[in-house]
Write an enzyme that holds these catalytic residues in place. Structure first.
Site, short mmCIF file in Angstrom:
data_model
loop_
_atom_site.label_atom_id
_atom_site.label_comp_id
_atom_site.label_asym_id
_atom_site.label_seq_id
_atom_site.Cartn_x
_atom_site.Cartn_y
_atom_site.Cartn_z
N ASP A 1 0.84 -1.04 0.16
CA ASP A 1 0.01 -0.14 -0.05
C ASP A 1 0.94 1.15 0.00
O ASP A 1 0.85 2.32 -0.77
CB ASP A 1 -0.93 -0.01 1.04
CG ASP A 1 -1.97 -0.88 0.84
OD1 ASP A 1 -2.37 -1.28 -0.15
OD2 ASP A 1 -2.76 -1.07 2.18
N LEU A 2 1.73 1.15 0.84
CA LEU A 2 2.84 2.28 0.84
C LEU A 2 3.24 2.68 -0.47
O LEU A 2 3.39 3.90 -0.79
CB LEU A 2 3.81 1.97 1.95
CG LEU A 2 4.98 3.04 2.10
CD1 LEU A 2 4.60 4.03 2.84
CD2 LEU A 2 6.26 2.32 2.78
#
Lengths: 115, 483
Positions: free
Chosen positions: A72-73
């Site tokens: 996600d990051l």
């Protein structure tokens, strides 16, 4: 644990707990090591798309997500309109993703950056 | 910038090794060189990880691993993280009862000035109160049924006889043991018996009965003649030592089925634990000797003051060192205060309540009322049920809520709280008039004593790990309630 040596029974329980949590189970293949009981994995509110999301697994943490939070990051960093908290790639850490050619495969290689 | 800071722990050294006692988990870890260095460095104040890597002469990978392990064990924390609050979880409702203490008599043939039951700080009017002087057979039988009814899935339960002087009502003790055996068998449970006595009424016949029936015996005794006779006297003031000494010797000679323990009340006037221990263990021959400071309000002459606690700690440390040398060599020592604490350290006990009173242990007064423990038996304000009508669960839950360690603000920053949890309710009631009050008058002593026991634990782990393996097994025998 290598540096702290367990002495009493409670320390042994903590060590077991930490060992169990050592790795995320997300995109790994082959399941848990032989002999180990299968780990419960019930994603809750987890996005099935490769896009950023605010996700938690069944225990309220991030270790049991079907996608690693690092994914996600990385996604935030690449294309999201939301200002994700990623390392400063202009000045301090320009190469923080250089070892990560394909996020699904290489997400473990994203550098840890200490602010 | 994320700063790393020290978490909550007590660091101690033993046998040339460094250890951590973590709070509140109560885990004990041995430190290696890099982990010691990280903790030393952060002792001066929080630092970012990069600074730790820069300042310490170890490979960065090793330091990163060390830091991760220290964070995992909660020995380190992020300085800006909110401190974790103590979870205020109550034990599950219907918690099984495992020990019931029956005050079979509220009369005593001795007249010890410091006695919490009859002395100056008593809670219940035992002389002119409404309760019968002796527990009836019907009440004792009902108590047995109460214990077996409230013990849930537990296979082994304990019944302890207490007083006043227990042996004044020996007839009921005997009949109750027979009844309890029969009822336990019907219920498919095992039941174990013990009693506490001042030894004045031990006869050959009673000794024979206790030995044959494997009844655990604890003797309340204060030491050699001059110490015993200072407080443990008959109503006419005559000391009891000469009466009890020969009786105890024949008990120890005949009763071999359970280890016999001595339980000593220390006062400011009899504060010589070393001498008392030697007399009781070596000259009389008790298997083990346990000490407790007298429970009293602070203004009594015999109350142990601050300097007294320091002296007591020094004396306990001497005995504890002897305990260590004996245990390291695989010999029995018999200082039961150390052994009990070592067992708790070994298991990693982290208590929400100082003891099992009102939870797994309860006391029954002569009229069948059930109280928190034997020390409160008969007190209406500490009643949580009766043997006939069972436990009042509402009262119990309210009581558990009020006495949880999370409610004791004074304890929230103390590293010894996993083991102490505020200390004895009865002591707090006598000192502060409030069972929920932490026993602040002996905090220093508790921390000093816990540190001593941790050092012994660490030293035994290095010198004779086999000794600690014994602690993994359940104790072969349970001692009876402290007098």
């Amino acid at each position: 644990m290598k540096h702290l040596r367990r002495v009493n029974r409670k320390a042994a329980r903590i060590e077991r707990h930490l060992d169990e949590q050592r790795d995320v189970v997300a995109l790994q293949r082959g399941g848990p090591p032989q002999g180990a009981p299968p780990r419960p994995h019930i994603p809750l509110g987890c996005s099935l798309l490769f896009s950023p999301g605010w996700e938690a697994d069944s225990s309220g943490g991030a270790a049991g997500l079907c996608q690693p939070v690092e994914r996600d990051l990385f996604d935030c960093h690449l294309g999201c309109f939301w200002p994700a908290q990623v390392p400063d790639q202009l000045n301090h850490s320009p190469d923080w993703t250089s070892k990560c050619a394909a996020a699904q495969k290489d997400w473990r290689k994203i550098d840890l950056i200490f602010p | 910038m994320s700063l790393l800071a020290l978490g909550e722990f007590h660091r101690f050294s033993a046998a040339e090794s460094d250890f951590l006692y973590l709070v509140p988990s109560a885990a004990v870890f041995q430190l290696d060189e890099p982990s010691r260095a990280v903790l030393d460095l952060l002792g001066a104040g929080p630092l970012p990880v990069a600074a730790i890597l820069e300042q310490l002469p170890y490979p960065a990978d090793a330091l990163r691993e060390t830091i991760a392990e220290l964070i995992g064990a909660r020995a380190l924390r992020y300085a800006n993280a909110q401190p974790e609050s103590v979870p205020r979880e109550l034990p599950p409702s219907g918690f099984p009862l495992s020990t019931l203490v029956l005050n079979v008599s509220n009369q005593c043939n001795l007249s010890c000035a410091y006695c919490y039951e009859y002395g100056e700080d008593k809670i219940v009017d035992t002389a002119f109160g409404a309760q019968p002087k002796f527990m009836s057979q019907a009440t004792a039988d009902a108590a047995v049924d109460f214990l077996l009814g409230q013990c849930g899935p537990q296979k082994l339960v304990h019944l302890t006889f207490f007083g006043g002087e227990t042996l004044l009502n020996f007839r009921v003790v005997k009949t109750t043991i027979a009844y309890a055996r029969q009822r336990a068998e019907q219920a498919g449970k095992r039941i174990d018996f013990s009693l506490t006595t001042n030894a004045t009424l031990l006869s050959e016949e009673i000794i024979e009965y206790l030995a044959e029936n494997e009844v655990g015996v604890t003797i309340s005794i204060d030491g050699p003649r001059e110490m015993q006779d200072q407080f443990r006297v008959y109503h006419n003031g005559v000391g009891s030592y000469d009466v009890i000494a020969p009786k105890i010797r024949s008990l120890l000679q005949r009763h071999r089925s359970r280890p016999i323990g001595a339980r000593v009340t220390l006062t400011s006037q009899t504060l010589d634990a070393g001498r008392i221990f030697r007399h009781l263990r070596e000259e009389i021959g008790f298997w083990e000797v346990g000490f407790a400071p007298v429970t009293t309000s602070p203004n009594r002459l015999y109350a142990i003051g601050e300097s007294g606690f320091d002296r007591m700690l020094a004396q306990f440390r001497e005995l504890a060192d002897e305990f260590l040398e004996c245990s390291a060599a695989g010999r029995h020592h018999g200082f039961s205060n150390v052994r009990d604490t070592l067992e708790e350290i070994h298991k990693g006990v982290s208590k929400a309540y100082p003891c099992g009173a009102g939870l797994g242990l309860m006391g029954v007064s002569t009229d069948g009322d059930v109280a928190l423990c034997h020390r409160f038996a008969g007190s209406d304000s500490h009643k949580i049920g009766s043997v006939g009508n069972g436990i009042d669960r509402q009262v119990q839950v309210r009581w558990l809520e009020q006495h949880h360690i999370a409610e004791k603000t004074d304890c929230s920053r103390c590293w010894a709280r996993p083991l102490c949890s505020g200390g004895c309710y009865h002591e707090a009631h006598v000192r502060y008039g409030d069972t929920a009050h932490p026993n602040l008058h002996y905090c220093e002593w508790i921390r000093g004593w816990t540190d001593t026991c941790l050092r012994i634990y660490g030293a035994l782990w290095v010198r004779n790990p086999k000794f600690l393996e014994q602690l993994d097994q359940e104790p072969e025998y349970e001692t009876s309630a402290a007098s």
